[in-house]
Design a protein around this motif. Structure first.
Motif, mmCIF file in Angstrom:
data_model
loop_
_atom_site.group_PDB
_atom_site.id
_atom_site.type_symbol
_atom_site.label_atom_id
_atom_site.label_comp_id
_atom_site.label_asym_id
_atom_site.label_seq_id
_atom_site.Cartn_x
_atom_site.Cartn_y
_atom_site.Cartn_z
ATOM 1 N N ALA A 167 0.835 -1.214 0.000
ATOM 2 C CA ALA A 167 0.000 0.000 0.000
ATOM 3 C C ALA A 167 0.866 1.258 0.000
ATOM 4 N N GLU A 168 1.946 1.262 0.794
ATOM 5 C CA GLU A 168 2.843 2.418 0.827
ATOM 6 C C GLU A 168 3.526 2.608 -0.528
ATOM 7 N N GLN A 169 3.898 1.497 -1.171
ATOM 8 C CA GLN A 169 4.517 1.584 -2.484
ATOM 9 C C GLN A 169 3.548 2.179 -3.505
ATOM 10 N N ALA A 170 2.274 1.776 -3.406
ATOM 11 C CA ALA A 170 1.257 2.320 -4.313
ATOM 12 C C ALA A 170 1.057 3.813 -4.091
ATOM 13 N N LEU A 171 1.117 4.245 -2.830
ATOM 14 C CA LEU A 171 0.954 5.670 -2.538
ATOM 15 C C LEU A 171 2.131 6.485 -3.068
ATOM 16 N N ARG A 172 3.346 5.929 -2.903
ATOM 17 C CA ARG A 172 4.543 6.680 -3.318
ATOM 18 C C ARG A 172 4.768 6.643 -4.829
ATOM 19 N N GLY B 5 2.379 -0.463 -7.074
ATOM 20 C CA GLY B 5 1.797 -1.262 -6.013
ATOM 21 C C GLY B 5 1.380 -2.643 -6.506
ATOM 22 N N LEU B 6 0.793 -2.712 -7.712
ATOM 23 C CA LEU B 6 0.414 -4.005 -8.278
ATOM 24 C C LEU B 6 1.638 -4.889 -8.514
ATOM 25 N N ALA C 142 -8.982 -3.662 -4.376
ATOM 26 C CA ALA C 142 -8.793 -2.274 -3.940
ATOM 27 C C ALA C 142 -7.716 -1.591 -4.779
ATOM 28 N N LEU C 143 -6.619 -2.333 -5.057
ATOM 29 C CA LEU C 143 -5.567 -1.760 -5.893
ATOM 30 C C LEU C 143 -6.045 -1.549 -7.322
ATOM 31 N N LEU C 144 -6.819 -2.516 -7.841
ATOM 32 C CA LEU C 144 -7.325 -2.369 -9.211
ATOM 33 C C LEU C 144 -8.283 -1.195 -9.336
ATOM 34 N N ALA C 145 -9.134 -1.001 -8.322
ATOM 35 C CA ALA C 145 -10.054 0.147 -8.352
ATOM 36 C C ALA C 145 -9.272 1.458 -8.325
ATOM 37 N N ALA C 146 -8.243 1.518 -7.464
ATOM 38 C CA ALA C 146 -7.418 2.729 -7.420
ATOM 39 C C ALA C 146 -6.684 2.934 -8.745
ATOM 40 N N HIS C 147 -6.238 1.810 -9.346
ATOM 41 C CA HIS C 147 -5.555 1.910 -10.637
ATOM 42 C C HIS C 147 -6.500 2.437 -11.715
ATOM 43 N N ALA C 148 -7.757 1.965 -11.702
ATOM 44 C CA ALA C 148 -8.743 2.450 -12.671
ATOM 45 C C ALA C 148 -8.981 3.948 -12.502
#
Length: 333
Positions: free
Chosen positions: A21-26, A32-33, A107-113
């Motif tokens: 999650a931190e990697q996805a934020l940064r 993150g994926l 959750a990551l896929l939704a954020a990616h979309a």
């Protein structure tokens, strides 16, 4: 002993998911994926992993087979996210890791979309901005060309009229002299109108009234009555010139009348359209310093207006300010 191993695995999964999650934020959701798939390889010992959304492979790492098994034909699972690893997980702990990471993947896929949609929106906004800039540049060129085409015949007319008035073409009667002087005046007025309407765009202020209201707002603890502001109520007061200049002008006027017991501020149409008349009157006690008056004259000159200052029998500051030609000033009453 087995319970402690499971607890340790759960703790490692939670720590790993927090790091993902931190990697996805940064670094963005794509990073993150990728971190999620690499973590699945590390914790399961697999050699390849892929994340699917329906039939679409969103991302893969390691050695992934060229073809995957067909997903379920159920309509409810056509867009479901699936995390697959190769070789297939055999132990309970491996299946637990895949299940836990699969539950986190949506959750990551939704954020990616959302990130992709935002990027597309930014691209469209940038394209619209560039198109508007091209349109404005083309309009500026057309305006400049139109101004030149309109000024040229006027200059020719004024040139011939000036020569005739000076007697270059022979003596003129009094009536012909008056006609020529009228033509010269109309030509000069028309040139001024062309210069104003077709001049390059200048940043303006949408409404002068809020600027005056803020500048003359009563200050707590000063013990003075609130200034009386008489401003147009039925319409805005757009003016040409930078906002910073208008705000400094209003603050300087308020500062110059700060010592007065009563201050009256009136804004309305001037006798000469399209101008506004701003009049600030202060009862005894106000003193406009030489420095403030110099600042006012500089600002009014920069804005294209005029300034008159009287100190007897009371301080009276009168400013005639040019309005925005795009918004006609109502007739003086």
């Amino acid at each position: 002993m087995g319970r402690r191993i499971e607890d340790d695995l759960d703790a490692r999964m939670e720590t790993t998911l927090t790091a993902v999650a931190e990697q996805a934020l940064r670094g963005g959701t794509r990073a993150g994926l990728e971190a999620l798939l690499k973590a699945s390889l590390r914790l399961t010992g697999a050699t390849g992993a892929a994340l699917y959304e329906g039939r679409v492979c969103v991302m893969m790492v390691g050695n992934v087979p060229a073809r995957r098994a067909k997903p379920t034909d159920s309509k409810s699972t056509k867009r479901a996210s699936v995390l697959e690893v190769w070789p297939a997980p055999l132990t309970t702990s491996q299946r637990s890791v895949v299940a836990r990471f699969s539950a986190f993947a949506p959750a990551l896929l939704a954020a990616h979309a959302r990130e992709v949609a935002q990027g597309a929106r930014q691209a469209r906004l940038l394209e619209d901005k560039q198109r508007l800039e091209r349109t404005v540049a083309a309009q500026d060129k057309r305006r400049s060309r139109a101004a030149h085409d309109l000024r040229t015949p006027l200059m020719v007319i004024r040139g011939y009229v000036d020569m005739m008035i000076k007697g270059t073409g022979g003596p003129l009667g009094a009536q012909a002299q008056r006609y020529l002087e009228r033509i010269a005046k109309v030509a000069a007025d028309q040139k001024d109108l062309i210069d104003r309407r077709l001049a390059p765009s200048v940043p303006g202020l949408d409404d002068l009234r809020p600027v005056l209201e803020r500048a003359f707002a009563p200050v707590k603890g000063r013990g003075r009555a609130a200034p009386t502001l008489t401003l147009p109520e039925e319409r805005t007061v757009p003016v040409r010139g930078a906002r910073a200049d208008w705000e400094l002008l209003a603050r300087t006027l308020a500062k110059g009348t700060a010592g007065a017991v009563a201050v009256d501020v009136h804004l309305g149409p001037a006798l000469e359209a399209p101008h506004w008349l701003l009049r600030v009157q202060a009862c005894p006690g106000a003193a406009l310093t030489a420095r403030n008056e110099a600042v006012l004259r500089q600002l009014v000159g920069r804005l294209g207006g005029t300034l008159a200052v009287a100190v007897e029998p009371r301080l009276d500051i009168t400013l005639v300010l040019p309005g925005d030609d795009a918004f006609p000033v109502p007739a003086h009453r």
